[in-house]
Scaffold this active site. Structure first.
Site, mmCIF file in Angstrom:
data_model
loop_
_atom_site.group_PDB
_atom_site.id
_atom_site.type_symbol
_atom_site.label_atom_id
_atom_site.label_comp_id
_atom_site.label_asym_id
_atom_site.label_seq_id
_atom_site.Cartn_x
_atom_site.Cartn_y
_atom_site.Cartn_z
ATOM 1 C CB THR A 125 108.964 5.930 47.434
ATOM 2 O OG1 THR A 125 108.241 7.148 47.672
ATOM 3 C CG2 THR A 125 108.000 4.664 46.903
ATOM 4 C CB SER A 167 114.000 12.479 49.440
ATOM 5 O OG SER A 167 113.003 12.915 48.434
ATOM 6 C CB THR A 210 112.362 9.808 43.329
ATOM 7 O OG1 THR A 210 110.984 9.847 43.890
ATOM 8 C CG2 THR A 210 112.645 8.334 43.366
ATOM 9 C CG ASP A 211 109.471 13.615 46.519
ATOM 10 O OD1 ASP A 211 109.154 12.904 45.401
ATOM 11 O OD2 ASP A 211 108.637 13.973 47.505
HETATM 12 N N1 ASP Z 1 108.124 11.303 48.523
HETATM 13 C C1 ASP Z 1 109.124 10.421 48.205
HETATM 14 C C2 ASP Z 1 110.388 10.676 48.838
HETATM 15 O O1 ASP Z 1 111.113 11.365 48.177
HETATM 16 C C3 ASP Z 1 109.164 9.903 46.873
HETATM 17 C C4 ASP Z 1 110.212 8.716 46.610
HETATM 18 O O2 ASP Z 1 111.005 8.287 47.367
HETATM 19 O O3 ASP Z 1 110.063 8.387 45.472
HETATM 20 O O4 ASP Z 1 110.817 10.307 49.867
#
Ligand code: ASP
Length: 322
Positions: free
Chosen positions: A12, A55, A87-88
């Site tokens: 993200t 991710s 973050t995932d």
């Molecule tokens: N879905 C996103 C990822 O992990 C969430 C993020 O980056 O916060 O790429």
């Protein structure tokens, strides 16, 4: 002079929202590359776009690539590494690097919950905070650090706890090991020493199964017949399972497939306490390895690392239990 290697991997933090549809999508041009940064004194950056992946697309092979690049960076006299990441699965990449090369040099991972053009976007702020932590002399010898929302967490215990909130990264039981203030990086906890295992391969099938009330054996029966290199089971409470599950688990153990047990509880430590059919005492006696403080996704990576390092049975137990 600090010379920090930045490895962007996507997520993200590198995405944008389509303001018409509200869809958040990856960008070809990482918005962090054109951002105007305030750097700590005597700090220079070398920036590489290592991956540009959401991710959920990251696998242990990508983690291995990152590890190799960081090992090379240490030889090139970089003083620290900052990784931006979705973050995932951020906690998994952080844990993998911590378990393999966490003491090599300061390695700081960050991400964002709001993409680059959203109101209240946290990406640039977290990125600058991560650079400040990587440039801080006290960050040495603390393992891989996860920096988000003014907090510093150890990769060993941190986990994503909220789907959307910017304060999503939490360390159950222990809390963050440090804080980022306007002018300081403050560390407040020391970590215990752990054994790290460098790996060159990450091959193998190690699924995670979660236990629940009334669990039947259908899925475990299928797994017991398959070609597994290990199994992680998220057990109930302190480490107990519905009694029927013992039959397929016993079959796997008989085939020398290591089974690692963690608790599905968010807080605390898994421990063999209960003496009834399916209770922790019996599971431990059967040969199931209790992994006290990790969540299942981290225990899985640890077992994958151990499996690729070809540990003996006792070495595996010691490694998983530390
Ligand atoms: N879905 C996103 C990822 O992990 C969430 C993020 O980056 O916060 O790429």
């Amino acid at each position: 002079m600090n010379h920090i290697l930045v490895l962007h991997t996507g997520g993200t933090i590198a995405m944008k929202e389509d303001l018409q549809t509200g869809k958040v999508h990856p960008e070809n041009d990482n918005p962090l590359l054109s951002a105007v940064l305030t750097l700590p004194e005597n700090t220079k950056l070398t920036v590489e776009e290592f991956f540009n992946l959401p991710s959920p697309h990251i696998t242990p092979r990508h983690m291995l690539e990152l590890k190799k690049r960081i090992q090379q960076a240490a030889l090139q006299n970089f003083t620290g590494v900052v990784i931006t990441h979705g973050t995932d699965t951020l906690e998994e990449t952080a844990f993998f690097l911590d378990t393999t090369i966490g003491d090599l040099l300061p390695i700081v991972i960050t991400g964002a919950m709001r993409s680059s053009n959203e109101v209240g976007s946290d990406g640039l702020y977290n990125y600058e905070s991560a650079i400040r932590v990587a440039a801080c002399p006290q960050s040495k010898g603390k393992g891989v650090l996860v920096v988000m929302n003014d907090e510093i967490h150890s990769a060993r215990y941190v986990t994503k706890t909220h789907t959307t909130n910017v304060a999503t990264f939490r360390t159950p039981t222990l809390g963050p090991i440090g804080l980022i203030t306007k002018s300081q990086i403050q560390f407040m906890q020391m970590l215990i020493e752990i054994k790290r295992m460098d790996v060159t391969h990450v091959d193998g099938a190690i699924p995670i199964i979660k236990a629940y009330a009334g669990m039947q054996t259908d899925l475990l029966d299928i797994l017991a017949q398959g070609n597994l290199d290990g199994l992680v089971i998220e057990a109930l409470g302190a480490g107990n399972l519905p009694p029927k599950t013992r039959i397929p688990l016993q079959k796997m153990l008989a085939r020398n497939i290591p089974i690692v047990l963690v608790s599905r509880c968010f807080n605390g430590s898994a421990e063999a306490v209960y003496d009834y059919p399916g209770g922790g005492k019996e599971l431990q006696q059967m040969g199931i390895i209790f992994c006290p403080t990790l969540n299942s996704q981290k225990a899985r990576l640890k077992l994958l690392i151990a499996s690729n390092c070809h540990l003996t049975k006792q070495e595996l137990i010691d490694f998983m239990q530390q």
